[in-house]
Design a protein around this motif. Structure first.
Motif, PDB file in Angstrom:
ATOM      1  N   ILE A 161       0.902  -0.961  -0.197  1.00 39.80           N
ATOM      2  CA  ILE A 161      -0.142   0.099   0.144  1.00 39.80           C
ATOM      3  C   ILE A 161       0.951   1.358   0.001  1.00 39.80           C
ATOM      4  O   ILE A 161       1.813   1.314   0.948  1.00 39.80           O
ATOM      5  CB  ILE A 161      -0.923   0.054   1.277  1.00 39.80           C
ATOM      6  CG1 ILE A 161      -1.908  -1.159   1.137  1.00 39.80           C
ATOM      7  CG2 ILE A 161      -1.647   1.200   1.154  1.00 39.80           C
ATOM      8  CD1 ILE A 161      -2.664  -1.528   2.612  1.00 39.80           C
ATOM      9  N   LEU A 162       0.807   2.106  -1.022  1.00 44.68           N
ATOM     10  CA  LEU A 162       1.415   3.411  -1.293  1.00 44.68           C
ATOM     11  C   LEU A 162       0.819   4.530  -0.814  1.00 44.68           C
ATOM     12  O   LEU A 162      -0.558   4.536  -1.495  1.00 44.68           O
ATOM     13  CB  LEU A 162       2.082   3.530  -2.417  1.00 44.68           C
ATOM     14  CG  LEU A 162       3.113   2.281  -2.880  1.00 44.68           C
ATOM     15  CD1 LEU A 162       3.640   2.759  -4.289  1.00 44.68           C
ATOM     16  CD2 LEU A 162       4.233   2.558  -2.087  1.00 44.68           C
ATOM     17  N   THR A 163       0.909   5.425   0.083  1.00 47.03           N
ATOM     18  CA  THR A 163       0.327   6.541   0.279  1.00 47.03           C
ATOM     19  C   THR A 163       1.275   7.866  -0.044  1.00 47.03           C
ATOM     20  O   THR A 163       2.447   8.005   0.544  1.00 47.03           O
ATOM     21  CB  THR A 163      -0.059   6.650   1.876  1.00 47.03           C
ATOM     22  OG1 THR A 163      -0.802   5.445   2.082  1.00 47.03           O
ATOM     23  CG2 THR A 163      -1.050   7.674   2.294  1.00 47.03           C
ATOM     24  N   ASP A 164       0.725   8.950  -0.651  1.00 42.24           N
ATOM     25  CA  ASP A 164       1.681   9.966  -0.852  1.00 42.24           C
ATOM     26  C   ASP A 164       1.108  11.004   0.133  1.00 42.24           C
ATOM     27  O   ASP A 164       0.226  11.512   0.193  1.00 42.24           O
ATOM     28  CB  ASP A 164       1.133  10.613  -2.452  1.00 42.24           C
ATOM     29  CG  ASP A 164       1.780  11.594  -2.703  1.00 42.24           C
ATOM     30  OD1 ASP A 164       2.664  12.264  -2.339  1.00 42.24           O
ATOM     31  OD2 ASP A 164       1.790  12.100  -3.776  1.00 42.24           O
ATOM     32  N   LEU A 165       2.088  11.032   1.094  1.00 38.51           N
ATOM     33  CA  LEU A 165       1.896  11.946   2.204  1.00 38.51           C
ATOM     34  C   LEU A 165       1.748  13.421   2.151  1.00 38.51           C
ATOM     35  O   LEU A 165       1.013  14.086   2.989  1.00 38.51           O
ATOM     36  CB  LEU A 165       3.047  11.594   3.256  1.00 38.51           C
ATOM     37  CG  LEU A 165       3.209  10.049   3.586  1.00 38.51           C
ATOM     38  CD1 LEU A 165       4.512   9.978   4.473  1.00 38.51           C
ATOM     39  CD2 LEU A 165       2.124   9.669   4.395  1.00 38.51           C
ATOM     40  N   ALA A 166       2.047  13.799   1.328  1.00 42.58           N
ATOM     41  CA  ALA A 166       2.240  15.385   0.736  1.00 42.58           C
ATOM     42  C   ALA A 166       1.500  15.713  -0.527  1.00 42.58           C
ATOM     43  O   ALA A 166       1.444  16.959  -0.815  1.00 42.58           O
ATOM     44  CB  ALA A 166       3.382  16.025   0.934  1.00 42.58           C
ATOM     45  N   GLY A 167       1.028  14.858  -1.308  1.00 37.67           N
ATOM     46  CA  GLY A 167       0.524  14.883  -2.599  1.00 37.67           C
ATOM     47  C   GLY A 167       1.597  15.618  -3.579  1.00 37.67           C
ATOM     48  O   GLY A 167       0.816  16.296  -4.854  1.00 37.67           O
ATOM     49  N   ASP A 168       2.751  15.328  -3.223  1.00 38.39           N
ATOM     50  CA  ASP A 168       3.579  15.500  -4.459  1.00 38.39           C
ATOM     51  C   ASP A 168       4.635  14.747  -5.055  1.00 38.39           C
ATOM     52  O   ASP A 168       5.413  15.105  -5.628  1.00 38.39           O
ATOM     53  CB  ASP A 168       4.629  16.839  -3.661  1.00 38.39           C
ATOM     54  CG  ASP A 168       5.455  16.003  -2.456  1.00 38.39           C
ATOM     55  OD1 ASP A 168       5.221  14.932  -2.379  1.00 38.39           O
ATOM     56  OD2 ASP A 168       6.274  16.895  -1.832  1.00 38.39           O
TER      57      ASP A 168
END
Length: 80
Positions: free
Chosen positions: A22-29
């Motif tokens: 599971i990958l999560t883009d923590l800052a949306g960048d």
């Protein structure tokens, strides 16, 4: 530099074909990721050894000034 979701997932899938990832883009960048990886390759390994396997799978993309991936928070474990 940033690394797109699919590129990061590709490296991790190649290194851990059996894994739940599971990958999560923590800052949306596309530059600050969290990866949760559950793999049989982690059985009997310390957390440090698990993380070393992940970094090896990334093939130097986090190394030095030319690294494509700026930050990666890891949550790793073997299946229950």
């Amino acid at each position: 530099m940033a690394m797109a979701h699919d590129e990061l997932l590709g490296y991790l899938r190649e290194g851990f074909p059996d894994a739940e990832i599971i990958l999560t883009d923590l800052a949306g960048d596309n530059n600050h990721w969290q990866a949760e990886i559950v793999s049989e390759q982690f059985i009997g390994k310390t957390r440090v050894a698990q993380h070393q396997l992940v970094y090896a799978a990334l093939k130097g993309t986090m190394d030095g000034a030319d690294g494509q991936l700026h930050a990666l928070a890891l949550k790793t474990r073997a299946p229950k």
